[in-house]
Every structure is written in C-alpha cells, then in structure tokens.
Design an enzyme around this catalytic site. Structure first.
Site, PDB file in Angstrom:
ATOM      1  N   HIS A  41       0.794  -1.232   0.000  1.00 37.08           N
ATOM      2  CA  HIS A  41       0.000   0.000   0.000  1.00 37.08           C
ATOM      3  C   HIS A  41       0.823   1.276   0.000  1.00 37.08           C
ATOM      4  O   HIS A  41       0.280   2.361  -0.145  1.00 37.08           O
ATOM      5  CB  HIS A  41      -0.933   0.026   1.216  1.00 37.08           C
ATOM      6  CG  HIS A  41      -0.223   0.341   2.502  1.00 37.08           C
ATOM      7  ND1 HIS A  41       0.500  -0.591   3.174  1.00 37.08           N
ATOM      8  CD2 HIS A  41      -0.103   1.503   3.186  1.00 37.08           C
ATOM      9  CE1 HIS A  41       1.028  -0.019   4.251  1.00 37.08           C
ATOM     10  NE2 HIS A  41       0.685   1.248   4.281  1.00 37.08           N
TER      11      HIS A  41
HETATM   12  C1  UD1 Z   1      -1.634   5.747   5.947  1.00 35.00           C
HETATM   13  C2  UD1 Z   1      -0.275   6.095   6.556  1.00 35.00           C
HETATM   14  C3  UD1 Z   1       0.651   4.875   6.467  1.00 35.00           C
HETATM   15  C4  UD1 Z   1       0.005   3.670   7.111  1.00 35.00           C
HETATM   16  C5  UD1 Z   1      -1.358   3.427   6.474  1.00 35.00           C
HETATM   17  C6  UD1 Z   1      -2.056   2.268   7.167  1.00 35.00           C
HETATM   18  C7  UD1 Z   1       0.295   8.459   6.273  1.00 35.00           C
HETATM   19  C8  UD1 Z   1       1.203   9.399   5.582  1.00 35.00           C
HETATM   20  N1  UD1 Z   1       0.357   7.189   5.839  1.00 35.00           N
HETATM   21  O1  UD1 Z   1      -1.422   5.540   4.563  1.00 35.00           O
HETATM   22  O2  UD1 Z   1       1.848   5.157   7.142  1.00 35.00           O
HETATM   23  O3  UD1 Z   1       0.833   2.532   6.919  1.00 35.00           O
HETATM   24  O4  UD1 Z   1      -2.163   4.610   6.593  1.00 35.00           O
HETATM   25  O5  UD1 Z   1      -3.140   1.800   6.445  1.00 35.00           O
HETATM   26  O6  UD1 Z   1      -0.437   8.850   7.166  1.00 35.00           O
HETATM   27  N2  UD1 Z   1      -8.483   6.044   1.205  1.00 35.00           N
HETATM   28  C9  UD1 Z   1      -9.729   5.489   1.065  1.00 35.00           C
HETATM   29  N3  UD1 Z   1     -10.419   5.179   2.183  1.00 35.00           N
HETATM   30  C10 UD1 Z   1      -9.937   5.407   3.434  1.00 35.00           C
HETATM   31  C11 UD1 Z   1      -8.669   5.984   3.567  1.00 35.00           C
HETATM   32  C12 UD1 Z   1      -7.954   6.290   2.440  1.00 35.00           C
HETATM   33  O7  UD1 Z   1     -10.200   5.262  -0.029  1.00 35.00           O
HETATM   34  O8  UD1 Z   1     -10.618   5.052   4.406  1.00 35.00           O
HETATM   35  C13 UD1 Z   1      -7.694   6.347  -0.026  1.00 35.00           C
HETATM   36  C14 UD1 Z   1      -7.820   7.765  -0.481  1.00 35.00           C
HETATM   37  O9  UD1 Z   1      -7.879   7.770  -1.865  1.00 35.00           O
HETATM   38  C15 UD1 Z   1      -6.520   8.411  -0.029  1.00 35.00           C
HETATM   39  C16 UD1 Z   1      -5.536   7.258  -0.065  1.00 35.00           C
HETATM   40  O10 UD1 Z   1      -6.320   6.092   0.245  1.00 35.00           O
HETATM   41  O11 UD1 Z   1      -6.142   9.481  -0.818  1.00 35.00           O
HETATM   42  C17 UD1 Z   1      -4.436   7.401   0.956  1.00 35.00           C
HETATM   43  O12 UD1 Z   1      -4.969   7.519   2.274  1.00 35.00           O
HETATM   44  P1  UD1 Z   1      -4.123   8.225   3.425  1.00 35.00           P
HETATM   45  O13 UD1 Z   1      -4.885   8.210   4.677  1.00 35.00           O
HETATM   46  O14 UD1 Z   1      -3.621   9.537   2.926  1.00 35.00           O
HETATM   47  O15 UD1 Z   1      -2.804   7.324   3.584  1.00 35.00           O
HETATM   48  P2  UD1 Z   1      -2.596   5.730   3.502  1.00 35.00           P
HETATM   49  O16 UD1 Z   1      -2.049   5.405   2.160  1.00 35.00           O
HETATM   50  O17 UD1 Z   1      -3.780   4.959   3.951  1.00 35.00           O
END
Ligand code: UD1
Length: 351
Positions: free
Chosen positions: A199
C-alpha cells in the site's frame, strides 16, 4: 494541568493499537480517545471497531482524505480546537502517519506534553511521508517509547532532554490478544497460498514499479491472495490490471482475518510495517518489497528479506526460497506483549 490523558489515532493499524492502550491507560486516570477520521472506509477502519469490540472513540474529528498538506492541516486545526476545549494533561500519539504528526504538533504548540509510541523507528529515506512524520514527532515529544533497546540507545543520544523508555511493541500486545480470540486453523495442503499486501505510495503510485511487482507475483510458485488497500485498488485500476487465477484480489481484510490469513499462508509479501512484525512473531517467512525496513531485527533474525521494487523480477525465486526455509527464529526482539501496561505505568508516574 489536570485534564485527561488524550490518545490520538486515525488509521487502520492505529485503531487496533489504541484499543489496547486505551484500556491500559484507564488505570492511570481518565483517558479520552480521539479518532481523527484519517481512514473512514468501512473495511479500512470501522471493521476494526466492530470486530475487536472496540468502544467508539470519545471524539471523532472527521477529516478524511486529501493531499498531505490539506489532510495534515485539517487534522492540525481540528485537533488544536479539540485540545483547547478539553485541555488534556498529555497527548499520546502512535507511529508515523499524518495523524501522528498533526496531533503531536497541535499538542506541542499548545504546550501539552507529547508521548510518542513506536518512537525512533527511522529509515534512511528522509523524504518518505512516514519518515518526515516520525522524525518530526520524535523531535518535539517529551516522552519516547521505542520498541527495542537498540532504538532507545539511538534516541537517548539524539534527544538527551527526552524521557526514553524501552517498552516493547504494542502490536505484540494486540497480536497476543487476537490469538486468544482466533485460534489457529490448520493450513490445508491443497490451498497453499502467498498472502500479499502492498500500500505504500512509493510503490503503488509508481505505475512501472507496480506493474513489475504484479508480473512477478503472477510467476510466484503458489497462488497469491492480495488484500488491496483502496490506494492500491485505485492504482491497479489505472494500470488496467486484470486479476488472473494466480493473483486473487480482495478488498482490505479486518485485523482478525489478516492474522488468520497470515497464519495459513506459506509466506507473505508486503510493504507494511505491521505485517512484517506479525509474520515475525507468527513464524511466517516474509518478503518486504522495499529498499529498507525500520524493523531490521526481523531481517537480522532470518524472518524477513528485503527485495527492492526495481528488483521485483527476483520475487518468484525469493518466495520459493522463503517457503523452503527454516522458521525457527528468535522472536524476542520487540518485547514480551506487555508494552501497553508499561506505557500506562510510566505516564501515570510522569503526568
Ligand atoms: C496511511 C499512513 C501509512 C500507514 C497506512 C495504514 C500516512 C502518511 N500514511 O497511509 O503510514 O501505513 O495509513 O493503512 O499517514 N483512502 C480510502 N479510504 C480510506 C482511507 C484512504 O479510499 O478510508 C484512499 C484515499 O484515496 C486516499 C488514499 O487512500 O487518498 C491514501 O490515504 P491516506 O490516509 O492519505 O494514507 P494511507 O495510504 O492509507
């Protein structure tokens, strides 16, 4: 200040660790659990509350996804408002996410002391999002809780003013509880598989790298079960990737399913810090698709092997080797599963 201890979290792995910490901290006085809402999809977030019987948070900041700048700013603002209204006597943050950084910063700016759980887990890539977050939080925290003595030694040198206490890894506390809830189901010989989770932005948002890894997984000696984070699912769709018989894609799985799959798997391919440690404790050989890992003890003890994304073509051979290798490594690198109790006792004495 004599307000409550405030525990801040917002992503999938943090919900799980926070549940154990919240319980332990209750013995140290009033504790308030604040979920930033960084993760919001049911199968990325709410499932953990439901499955593990975690009580709903006391406050929900509802920030959601956005660019890093906007997401961090939204958490910073909402968290600062919450702190101003509730005046906690200390703020506890976990790990290295945008929620960790923003909540620590909000607290420190309001002169609320910060305690950092999973402190000091540094990597060399200083511009990786998680690395920026963890270094910044370590620098402003008053209490640092590293999971191993090796990391504690480094932190004491870096931050002589901070209180540094080796407590072990809260993820091990969580795993031991989960194992009591979900006893092993024996791995069936007929459906042997490789468990896959990837991820990290550095890998999945780079189309060429992701394509190379998917091609390699299709050549793995066993079929793959790939539980894809929403970020990964979106990236695969952009690639026009069509799942095939060798690589089965599923939505993200809950914590208990993830542990069950890990235990049944012949090996795991991941870029998750959590799964590297869980595989290490469960005796499942792990291949980490990254240039480096913060969890170096897992590699040193023969439980984990690093494959850089650009070398993904070597994955099938590495997986074959991992499946055939020994699994009896020393599992004591990150404590004994009582990290949360130690953290609670230290915070009770300090604040
Ligand atoms: C985040 C953490 C990472 C951790 C991971 C655990 C940061 C910088 N990164 O990464 O260290 O290992 O969580 O899972 O904080 N999205 C959804 N649904 C959700 C959440 C996110 O669709 O419930 C999608 C969105 O398109 C978003 C992308 O995932 O833009 C990234 O989500 P984000 O919370 O920014 O970071 P993670 O990649 O989940």
């Amino acid at each position: 200040m004599n307000g409550p201890l405030a525990l801040f979290f917002g992503t999938r792995p943090q919900v799980i660790k926070a549940s154990v910490l919240r319980e332990a901290l209750a013995s140290a006085g009033p504790v308030v659990a604040v979920d930033t809402g960084q993760h919001y999809d049911y199968d990325l977030h709410q499932v953990h509350y439901d499955q593990l019987g975690v009580r709903p948070p006391d406050a929900y900041l509802d920030v959601g996804s956005d660019t890093h700048a906007r997401q961090t700013a939204a958490i910073l603002t909402a968290c600062a408002d919450w702190i101003t209204a509730n005046r906690p006597r200390a703020a506890i943050v976990i790990g290295d996410t945008n929620s960790t950084l923003a909540c620590a910063l909000a607290a420190a700016k309001l002169r609320v002391p910060v305690a950092h759980v999973e402190a000091g887990m540094s990597a060399a890539d200083r511009l990786m999002a998680e690395e920026i977050n963890r270094r910044s939080v370590d620098a402003i925290a008053e209490v640092l809780f590293p999971p191993s003595e090796r990391v504690a030694t480094k932190l004491r040198r870096q931050y002589p003013d901070a209180l540094v206490e080796t407590v072990g890894d809260v993820a091990y506390d969580v795993l031991q509880r989960a194992l009591k809830k979900a006893p092993a189901s024996g791995a069936g010989g007929a459906d042997r598989f490789i468990f896959v989770t990837l991820h990290r932005a550095e890998l999945v948002d780079d189309a060429a790298r992701l394509r190379l890894v998917m091609e390699a997984l299709a050549e793995a000696p066993l079929p793959c079960r790939f539980a894809a984070h929403p970020r990964t699912a979106a990236a695969l769709e952009r690639l026009g990737y069509a799942a095939n018989g060798r690589v089965r894609l599923t939505p993200p799985v809950g914590y208990l399913e993830s542990i069950a799959l890990l235990r049944q798997a012949s090996a795991v391919v991941t870029d998750s810090g959590g799964i590297q440690r869980e595989a290490y404790w469960l005796g499942v050989p792990c291949i980490t698709v990254r240039e480096e890992t913060e969890w170096v003890e897992t590699v040193e003890r023969g439980a984990n092997r690093l494959i850089a994304p650009r070398e993904a073509a070597t994955l099938p051979a590495a997986i074959a080797q991992a499946i055939g290798g020994a699994r009896l490594w020393d599992k004591s690198a990150y404590g004994d599963g009582h990290a949360a109790e130690r953290i609670a006792a230290i915070l009770a004495a300090r604040f």
